[in-house]
Design an enzyme around this catalytic site. Sequence first.
Site, PDB file in Angstrom:
ATOM      1  N   THR A  33       0.825  -1.211   0.000  1.00 14.72           N
ATOM      2  CA  THR A  33       0.000   0.000   0.000  1.00 14.72           C
ATOM      3  C   THR A  33       0.859   1.262   0.000  1.00 14.72           C
ATOM      4  O   THR A  33       0.386   2.319  -0.394  1.00 14.72           O
ATOM      5  CB  THR A  33      -0.916   0.050   1.236  1.00 14.72           C
ATOM      6  OG1 THR A  33      -0.105  -0.162   2.392  1.00 14.72           O
ATOM      7  CG2 THR A  33      -2.009  -0.995   1.165  1.00 14.72           C
ATOM      8  N   ASP A  34       2.128   1.143   0.436  1.00 12.18           N
ATOM      9  CA  ASP A  34       2.927   2.369   0.655  1.00 12.18           C
ATOM     10  C   ASP A  34       3.089   3.199  -0.618  1.00 12.18           C
ATOM     11  O   ASP A  34       2.839   4.391  -0.615  1.00 12.18           O
ATOM     12  CB  ASP A  34       4.282   2.050   1.321  1.00 12.18           C
ATOM     13  CG  ASP A  34       5.139   1.060   0.542  1.00 12.18           C
ATOM     14  OD1 ASP A  34       4.600   0.354  -0.354  1.00 12.18           O
ATOM     15  OD2 ASP A  34       6.345   0.971   0.819  1.00 12.18           O
ATOM     16  N   SER A  65      31.859  -4.243  12.065  1.00 13.74           N
ATOM     17  CA  SER A  65      30.563  -4.848  12.381  1.00 13.74           C
ATOM     18  C   SER A  65      30.813  -6.254  12.897  1.00 13.74           C
ATOM     19  O   SER A  65      31.637  -6.979  12.322  1.00 13.74           O
ATOM     20  CB  SER A  65      29.695  -4.917  11.135  1.00 13.74           C
ATOM     21  OG  SER A  65      28.575  -5.758  11.390  1.00 13.74           O
ATOM     22  N   LEU A 122      12.652  -7.972   8.607  1.00  8.18           N
ATOM     23  CA  LEU A 122      12.636  -7.087   9.780  1.00  8.18           C
ATOM     24  C   LEU A 122      13.402  -5.790   9.521  1.00  8.18           C
ATOM     25  O   LEU A 122      13.573  -4.989  10.429  1.00  8.18           O
ATOM     26  CB  LEU A 122      13.202  -7.826  11.000  1.00  8.18           C
ATOM     27  CG  LEU A 122      12.389  -9.054  11.428  1.00  8.18           C
ATOM     28  CD1 LEU A 122      13.076  -9.800  12.564  1.00  8.18           C
ATOM     29  CD2 LEU A 122      10.986  -8.656  11.871  1.00  8.18           C
ATOM     30  N   SER A 123      13.883  -5.618   8.313  1.00 15.77           N
ATOM     31  CA  SER A 123      14.514  -4.373   7.869  1.00 15.77           C
ATOM     32  C   SER A 123      15.764  -3.987   8.657  1.00 15.77           C
ATOM     33  O   SER A 123      15.836  -2.920   9.279  1.00 15.77           O
ATOM     34  CB  SER A 123      13.505  -3.224   7.900  1.00 15.77           C
ATOM     35  OG  SER A 123      13.986  -2.201   7.074  1.00 15.77           O
ATOM     36  N   SER A 125      18.426  -3.183   7.238  1.00 17.67           N
ATOM     37  CA  SER A 125      19.087  -2.082   6.528  1.00 17.67           C
ATOM     38  C   SER A 125      18.595  -0.727   7.048  1.00 17.67           C
ATOM     39  O   SER A 125      19.405   0.176   7.291  1.00 17.67           O
ATOM     40  CB  SER A 125      18.880  -2.198   5.014  1.00 17.67           C
ATOM     41  OG  SER A 125      17.516  -2.150   4.676  1.00 17.67           O
ATOM     42  N   GLU A 180      19.592   5.047   1.051  1.00 18.59           N
ATOM     43  CA  GLU A 180      19.416   3.701   0.489  1.00 18.59           C
ATOM     44  C   GLU A 180      19.105   3.783  -1.008  1.00 18.59           C
ATOM     45  O   GLU A 180      19.619   2.996  -1.797  1.00 18.59           O
ATOM     46  CB  GLU A 180      18.331   2.931   1.261  1.00 18.59           C
ATOM     47  CG  GLU A 180      18.310   1.436   0.925  1.00 18.59           C
ATOM     48  CD  GLU A 180      17.671   0.544   1.986  1.00 18.59           C
ATOM     49  OE1 GLU A 180      17.349   1.027   3.088  1.00 18.59           O
ATOM     50  OE2 GLU A 180      17.505  -0.657   1.699  1.00 18.59           O
ATOM     51  N   ASP A 192      10.144   1.844   6.179  1.00 19.58           N
ATOM     52  CA  ASP A 192      11.058   1.182   7.111  1.00 19.58           C
ATOM     53  C   ASP A 192      11.703   2.175   8.079  1.00 19.58           C
ATOM     54  O   ASP A 192      11.647   1.977   9.291  1.00 19.58           O
ATOM     55  CB  ASP A 192      12.128   0.396   6.349  1.00 19.58           C
ATOM     56  CG  ASP A 192      11.520  -0.702   5.493  1.00 19.58           C
ATOM     57  OD1 ASP A 192      10.306  -0.940   5.628  1.00 19.58           O
ATOM     58  OD2 ASP A 192      12.242  -1.314   4.697  1.00 19.58           O
ATOM     59  N   TYR A 241       8.288  -7.046  -8.450  1.00 12.98           N
ATOM     60  CA  TYR A 241       7.978  -5.844  -7.675  1.00 12.98           C
ATOM     61  C   TYR A 241       7.713  -4.666  -8.621  1.00 12.98           C
ATOM     62  O   TYR A 241       6.712  -3.957  -8.485  1.00 12.98           O
ATOM     63  CB  TYR A 241       9.143  -5.538  -6.728  1.00 12.98           C
ATOM     64  CG  TYR A 241       8.949  -4.294  -5.894  1.00 12.98           C
ATOM     65  CD1 TYR A 241       8.298  -4.345  -4.663  1.00 12.98           C
ATOM     66  CD2 TYR A 241       9.421  -3.057  -6.339  1.00 12.98           C
ATOM     67  CE1 TYR A 241       8.109  -3.202  -3.910  1.00 12.98           C
ATOM     68  CE2 TYR A 241       9.237  -1.908  -5.593  1.00 12.98           C
ATOM     69  CZ  TYR A 241       8.588  -1.978  -4.370  1.00 12.98           C
ATOM     70  OH  TYR A 241       8.408  -0.841  -3.630  1.00 12.98           O
TER      71      TYR A 241
HETATM   72  P1  ADP Z   1      16.668  -6.376   5.373  1.00 14.85           P
HETATM   73  O1  ADP Z   1      15.350  -6.928   4.921  1.00 14.85           O
HETATM   74  O2  ADP Z   1      17.147  -7.062   6.609  1.00 14.85           O
HETATM   75  O3  ADP Z   1      16.674  -4.899   5.461  1.00 14.85           O
HETATM   76  P2  ADP Z   1      18.479  -5.831   3.228  1.00 14.85           P
HETATM   77  O4  ADP Z   1      19.032  -6.690   2.155  1.00 14.85           O
HETATM   78  O5  ADP Z   1      17.650  -4.650   2.849  1.00 14.85           O
HETATM   79  O6  ADP Z   1      17.693  -6.799   4.221  1.00 14.85           O
HETATM   80  O7  ADP Z   1      19.668  -5.258   4.121  1.00 14.85           O
HETATM   81  C1  ADP Z   1      20.656  -6.122   4.587  1.00 14.85           C
HETATM   82  C2  ADP Z   1      21.991  -5.426   4.450  1.00 14.85           C
HETATM   83  O8  ADP Z   1      22.120  -4.408   5.472  1.00 14.85           O
HETATM   84  C3  ADP Z   1      23.168  -6.352   4.678  1.00 14.85           C
HETATM   85  O9  ADP Z   1      23.502  -7.026   3.493  1.00 14.85           O
HETATM   86  C4  ADP Z   1      24.243  -5.365   5.113  1.00 14.85           C
HETATM   87  O10 ADP Z   1      24.766  -4.700   3.997  1.00 14.85           O
HETATM   88  C5  ADP Z   1      23.442  -4.355   5.939  1.00 14.85           C
HETATM   89  N1  ADP Z   1      23.473  -4.793   7.357  1.00 14.85           N
HETATM   90  C6  ADP Z   1      22.455  -5.333   8.046  1.00 14.85           C
HETATM   91  N2  ADP Z   1      22.843  -5.658   9.300  1.00 14.85           N
HETATM   92  C7  ADP Z   1      24.151  -5.304   9.403  1.00 14.85           C
HETATM   93  C8  ADP Z   1      25.136  -5.401  10.430  1.00 14.85           C
HETATM   94  N3  ADP Z   1      24.869  -5.948  11.611  1.00 14.85           N
HETATM   95  N4  ADP Z   1      26.384  -4.937  10.168  1.00 14.85           N
HETATM   96  C9  ADP Z   1      26.670  -4.384   8.978  1.00 14.85           C
HETATM   97  N5  ADP Z   1      25.788  -4.287   7.970  1.00 14.85           N
HETATM   98  C10 ADP Z   1      24.562  -4.744   8.158  1.00 14.85           C
HETATM   99 MG    MG Z   2      16.148  -3.616   3.797  1.00 11.75          MG
END
Ligand code: ADP
Ligand code: MG
Length: 397
Positions: A33-34, A65, A122-123, A125, A180, A192, A241
Amino acid sequence: MIEAARAFQQHFGSPPLRLARAPGRVELLGNHTDYNQGLVMALAVDKFITVAGAPRADDTVEMVSTAFPTPARFSPDRLERDPTVPWADYPKGVLAQLREHGLALRGFNAAIHSTIPLGAGLSSSAALLVATALLVRKLYPYTLDATGRLVSLPPFSGEERPALDAAEKLALARLCQAAENRFVGVNCGLLDPISSLFGRARQVILIDCRDLAVDWTPFAPGFTVVVAHSGVRHALVAGEYNDRRATCEAAAAALGVAALREVSPELLEAKRSLLTPHQYECAVHVVGENDRVRRGATLLRAGDFDRFGQLLWQSHASSRDYFHNSCPELDTLVELARQHPACVGARLTGGGFGGATLNLVRNGAVEDFRAHLAAGYRSRTGRTMESWVCHVVDGAA
Ligand code: ADP
Ligand code: MG
């Protein structure tokens, strides 16, 4: 000790000065819907990205990380994507945006630790983007006004921080989305970062994507959200999508409105002949989801959680039968959820074509439910299912 602070100490040999933390989020109701200027219910959940940091004397940013082996080291004057440390594109994207907005950013060290599973709906990113923006705000203070104009502030004394108001949260969410979209190159929505920033403990976030108004209503007490991951991500997701997005836009144009948000279920039926069968099916889903979010808010406010749960089953059926963004694995997870007496509703959550389902489960039977789902999924598909118990928490700080 907080894991991010421990990682910071380990890598940099001294304790961090500041911490920022942002939760993951899950879409409770309101699917696709967004971008149709519609309505969404989201929850900020108790899975977090924490970033620990301290300023440096030189103009170098160094980030580590706990989820990835390679540290990232770069100058805030030369922010470029680096395929050897792709995860760092997210924080770099935020820094690039802050620089573009005029922040006088110097070097800093930072360590990231996360309890949000990657790519599980769960986002992670958005949480990483938001946590980075808030850490920088603590190291190099700034405010953003409603128009996105950035003003650098003198360093805060002690632990005093001016709290983020709604206008600044929205401006930060836009900045994270731009990071992003433009730097990482992922065409994500505002949903998100808004959810991560506007979350409230035990409250559902109601987002109106037409005017970006945010409201809250109490989440069902006595129920827990379980997110179950199918373990599949079907190929061509991006193409699907884009097709759905374009089809929704074409349907709105054919109906003579700016977005499907403007269309009621009655109007859609009355003007059905103006649409191709695919446009009609996509519109049925989006219009129906908006309607379900409206009715769902009323049911939550009335404390009628069983009827609220019915809307979740209906949402999934609509995805499966009209929007065609489900898949056999997600359908299996929802069918298994339906067999369990403690589950009042389940649906696919997020984009679809694989990914995860959201399940609303009575407290007290959560572990039994998870075991039922995992065993059933394994015997029907031969696949392993992972699930997460999610509690509803406050937004980023
Ligand atoms: P999501 O649905 O979890 O948002 P995405 O593919 O959009 O999945 O985002 C995942 C990306 O975000 C990872 O590939 C990485 O680049 C970044 N990311 C997520 N968690 C971490 C973390 N703990 N440390 C560093 N980068 C992270
Ligand atoms: Mg994401």
